[in-house]
Write a protein that holds these residues in place. Structure first.
Motif, PDB file in Angstrom:
ATOM      1  N   GLY A 173      16.307  35.542 -10.213  1.00  0.00           N
ATOM      2  CA  GLY A 173      17.522  35.319  -9.609  1.00  0.00           C
ATOM      3  C   GLY A 173      17.414  34.128  -8.558  1.00  0.00           C
ATOM      4  N   GLU A 174      18.270  34.071  -7.504  1.00  0.00           N
ATOM      5  CA  GLU A 174      18.246  32.783  -6.685  1.00  0.00           C
ATOM      6  C   GLU A 174      17.194  32.681  -5.413  1.00  0.00           C
ATOM      7  OE1 GLU A 174      20.173  35.217  -6.322  1.00  0.00           O
ATOM      8  OE2 GLU A 174      20.517  35.644  -4.403  1.00  0.00           O
ATOM      9  N   ARG A 175      16.569  33.784  -5.255  1.00  0.00           N
ATOM     10  CA  ARG A 175      15.407  33.832  -4.038  1.00  0.00           C
ATOM     11  C   ARG A 175      14.097  33.469  -4.745  1.00  0.00           C
ATOM     12  NH1 ARG A 175      18.805  38.253  -3.055  1.00  0.00           N
ATOM     13  NH2 ARG A 175      19.636  38.307  -0.759  1.00  0.00           N
ATOM     14  N   HIS A 176      13.244  32.796  -3.985  1.00  0.00           N
ATOM     15  CA  HIS A 176      12.069  32.541  -4.517  1.00  0.00           C
ATOM     16  C   HIS A 176      10.990  33.849  -4.664  1.00  0.00           C
ATOM     17  CE1 HIS A 176      13.612  28.720  -3.128  1.00  0.00           C
ATOM     18  NE2 HIS A 176      12.606  28.195  -3.548  1.00  0.00           N
ATOM     19  N   PHE A 177      10.843  34.051  -5.748  1.00  0.00           N
ATOM     20  CA  PHE A 177       9.824  35.197  -6.241  1.00  0.00           C
ATOM     21  C   PHE A 177       8.833  34.618  -7.317  1.00  0.00           C
ATOM     22  CE2 PHE A 177       8.575  39.050  -8.516  1.00  0.00           C
ATOM     23  CZ  PHE A 177       8.698  40.136  -7.597  1.00  0.00           C
ATOM     24  N   LEU A 178       7.683  34.213  -6.750  1.00  0.00           N
ATOM     25  CA  LEU A 178       6.776  33.572  -7.501  1.00  0.00           C
ATOM     26  C   LEU A 178       5.174  33.989  -7.326  1.00  0.00           C
ATOM     27  CD1 LEU A 178       7.509  29.889  -6.099  1.00  0.00           C
ATOM     28  CD2 LEU A 178       8.407  30.994  -7.968  1.00  0.00           C
ATOM     29  N   PHE A 179       4.651  34.255  -8.393  1.00  0.00           N
ATOM     30  CA  PHE A 179       3.409  34.579  -8.662  1.00  0.00           C
ATOM     31  C   PHE A 179       2.315  33.218  -8.997  1.00  0.00           C
ATOM     32  CE2 PHE A 179       0.166  36.128 -11.692  1.00  0.00           C
ATOM     33  CZ  PHE A 179      -0.645  36.862 -10.694  1.00  0.00           C
ATOM     34  N   PHE A 180       1.325  33.186  -7.994  1.00  0.00           N
ATOM     35  CA  PHE A 180       0.384  32.159  -7.965  1.00  0.00           C
ATOM     36  C   PHE A 180      -0.817  32.765  -8.640  1.00  0.00           C
ATOM     37  CE2 PHE A 180       2.378  28.665  -5.952  1.00  0.00           C
ATOM     38  CZ  PHE A 180       3.390  29.599  -4.865  1.00  0.00           C
ATOM     39  N   LEU A 181      -1.499  32.503  -9.596  1.00  0.00           N
ATOM     40  CA  LEU A 181      -2.661  32.741 -10.203  1.00  0.00           C
ATOM     41  C   LEU A 181      -3.756  31.535 -10.237  1.00  0.00           C
ATOM     42  CD1 LEU A 181      -4.509  34.890 -11.667  1.00  0.00           C
ATOM     43  CD2 LEU A 181      -3.803  33.962 -13.833  1.00  0.00           C
ATOM     44  N   PRO A 182      -4.433  31.392  -9.144  1.00  0.00           N
ATOM     45  CA  PRO A 182      -5.244  30.117  -8.964  1.00  0.00           C
ATOM     46  C   PRO A 182      -6.585  30.419 -10.007  1.00  0.00           C
ATOM     47  CG  PRO A 182      -5.711  31.713  -7.123  1.00  0.00           C
ATOM     48  CD  PRO A 182      -4.752  32.518  -8.116  1.00  0.00           C
ATOM     49  N   ALA A 183      -7.075  29.299 -10.385  1.00  0.00           N
ATOM     50  CA  ALA A 183      -8.153  29.477 -11.273  1.00  0.00           C
ATOM     51  C   ALA A 183      -9.420  29.881 -10.492  1.00  0.00           C
ATOM     52  CB  ALA A 183      -8.825  27.957 -11.743  1.00  0.00           C
ATOM     53  N   GLU A 184      -9.547  29.940  -9.314  1.00  0.00           N
ATOM     54  CA  GLU A 184     -10.360  30.763  -8.353  1.00  0.00           C
ATOM     55  C   GLU A 184      -9.624  31.082  -7.042  1.00  0.00           C
ATOM     56  OE1 GLU A 184     -13.733  27.794  -7.153  1.00  0.00           O
ATOM     57  OE2 GLU A 184     -13.776  27.303  -9.349  1.00  0.00           O
ATOM     58  N   GLY A 185     -10.315  32.287  -6.567  1.00  0.00           N
ATOM     59  CA  GLY A 185      -9.499  32.732  -5.354  1.00  0.00           C
ATOM     60  C   GLY A 185      -8.554  33.926  -5.581  1.00  0.00           C
ATOM     61  N   GLU A 186      -7.963  34.504  -4.735  1.00  0.00           N
ATOM     62  CA  GLU A 186      -6.970  35.492  -4.802  1.00  0.00           C
ATOM     63  C   GLU A 186      -5.817  35.247  -5.301  1.00  0.00           C
ATOM     64  OE1 GLU A 186      -7.008  38.927  -3.717  1.00  0.00           O
ATOM     65  OE2 GLU A 186      -8.815  38.718  -4.615  1.00  0.00           O
ATOM     66  N   PRO A 187      -5.085  35.860  -6.298  1.00  0.00           N
ATOM     67  CA  PRO A 187      -3.815  35.782  -6.857  1.00  0.00           C
ATOM     68  C   PRO A 187      -2.978  36.243  -5.669  1.00  0.00           C
ATOM     69  CG  PRO A 187      -5.016  36.924  -8.188  1.00  0.00           C
ATOM     70  CD  PRO A 187      -5.942  36.832  -6.997  1.00  0.00           C
ATOM     71  N   VAL A 188      -1.675  35.548  -5.568  1.00  0.00           N
ATOM     72  CA  VAL A 188      -0.805  35.785  -4.619  1.00  0.00           C
ATOM     73  C   VAL A 188       0.668  35.866  -5.199  1.00  0.00           C
ATOM     74  CG1 VAL A 188       0.168  34.949  -2.283  1.00  0.00           C
ATOM     75  CG2 VAL A 188      -1.951  34.310  -2.853  1.00  0.00           C
ATOM     76  N   PHE A 189       1.373  37.128  -4.464  1.00  0.00           N
ATOM     77  CA  PHE A 189       2.688  37.096  -4.655  1.00  0.00           C
ATOM     78  C   PHE A 189       3.455  36.548  -3.639  1.00  0.00           C
ATOM     79  CE2 PHE A 189       3.388  40.346  -8.231  1.00  0.00           C
ATOM     80  CZ  PHE A 189       4.528  39.752  -8.983  1.00  0.00           C
TER      81      PHE A 189
END
Ligand code: ZN
Ligand code: ZN
Length: 371
Positions: free
Chosen positions: A45-61
């Motif tokens: 959809g048009e809203r920012h809905f993003l999942f960040f999976l870093p190589a190190e550190g906490e994943p973030v929605f």
């Protein structure tokens, strides 16, 4: 999603590959990649809905407030929401800073809309960008036991519907293609499927000669070959199968002969599936049967495609490909012959590469007769 899917293992494997490729993070938006990693799927959809999976550190929605519950229902602990009136900019800037991505290497979801990738570029001006498939395709291409079980169950639902279509047979004469497609949708749901995995194809008579035909108001007549290509999902995983049936009356001799050719080609393709063979070998095994019967020019598409959370994904079963088959790969074997103005024939099953050959996921009869 079924709790049996091992998201922790998928995430560990993705991070290992991020590290190997000196990439700092994956960024997914609503997609099958997101579903693979978190279990959550929704239409983009048009809203920012993003999942960040870093190589190190906490994943973030990063989720809009109205979708916070869905993000929190996943295993991801760090869910940061933004409100419509404030917009996502501050939240995103904080995440990018926390994960130290402004000058990193960032792999974005292959299907991410350009406006979201442009926003990430603006937030990470020194970063270099690549595609998430670099990391995720090699993981997704081999299905584990839980994935195979879901794919097997989805194929079973579709098979059951084919069996019922055969049982009802002549009842469908006079129905339009669109009416039959709607009935198939109802039957898939009644048999335990989750919706349709893709636009159902019901192509009767000459409409079958166009592999892109979906359905129309053309009635199904006695003697018509009808190409039926449909699928559903179970636990998020799809099925995809084709049968070409004649619901009543007598088809032409030419159709009977072509159907035999396509069935033989399909069987030859499946027989060629084993670890160590290539997808090009599978294509050639099927294609050579069609070619030798004189219909090579009428087999106008690749022999198959991988099936996982996406109905079309790697590996593609295409001429001259040297992609080597590995246990756990799942793909379709679907040769077809399309004769303009006359009819089309396609027979499609999904197969899993096993340790020493192939397992067919679709087991329903492949002939054109309904009785
Ligand atoms: Zn199909
Ligand atoms: Zn297919």
């Amino acid at each position: 999603m079924d709790a049996a899917f091992d998201f922790a293992r998928r995430v560990r494997a993705a991070r290992r590959r991020l590290d190997e490729r000196s990439a700092d993070a994956l960024v997914c938006f609503p997609s099958r990649n997101l579903q693979y990693l978190t279990g959550h799927y929704e239409d983009p959809g048009e809203r920012h809905f993003l999942f960040f999976l870093p190589a190190e550190g906490e994943p973030v929605f990063v989720a809009p407030e109205l979708a916070a519950a869905e993000a929190r229902a996943t295993w991801v602990d760090d869910v940061r929401t933004w409100a419509d009136e404030a917009g996502p900019e501050e939240t995103l800037a904080a995440v990018v800073a926390d994960l130290d991505l402004t000058a990193g290497r960032v792999l974005v979801d292959d299907t991410m809309w350009a406006r979201f990738t442009q926003d990430l570029r603006a937030l990470c001006p020194e970063a270099t960008f690549g595609l998430a498939s670099e990391v995720l395709s090699p993981l997704r291409v081999r299905k584990d036991e839980a994935e195979r079980a879901a794919l097997r169950a989805a194929a079973g639902v579709a098979d059951e519907v084919v069996d019922r279509l055969r049982d009802r047979g002549g009842e469908f004469l006079g129905w339009t293609e669109a009416e039959l497609a709607a009935e198939i949708k109802r039957m898939l749901a009644a048999a335990g499927g989750e919706g349709v995995a893709f636009d159902t194809i019901v192509a009767a008579g000459p409409n079958g000669a166009s592999p892109h035909h979906r359905r129309s108001d053309r009635p199904i007549r006695a003697g018509d070959p009808v190409v039926l290509d449909f699928g559903t999902r179970v636990d998020g995983y799809p099925s995809d199968q084709t049968r070409t049936l004649v619901f009543g009356g007598d088809p032409t001799d030419r159709f009977r002969a072509v159907h035999d050719v396509v069935r033989t080609a399909q069987a030859a393709g499946v027989d060629a599936v084993e670890p160590g063979a290539t997808t090009g070998d599978v294509d050639e095994a099927a294609r050579s049967v069609v070619r030798e019967a004189g219909y090579g020019d009428a087999f106008v598409h690749r022999t198959g495609h991988g099936v996982g959370l996406d109905v079309h994904e790697e590996p593609y079963v295409v001429a001259d490909s040297d992609r080597v088959l590995e246990p756990g790969m799942v793909f379709s074997v679907e040769p077809g012959v399309y004769l303009d103005g006359e009819f089309g024939v396609r027979v499609e099953d999904l197969v899993v590469v096993t340790d020493d050959g192939a397992e067919r996921l679709n087991r329903t009869a492949r002939g054109w007769r309904v009785d």
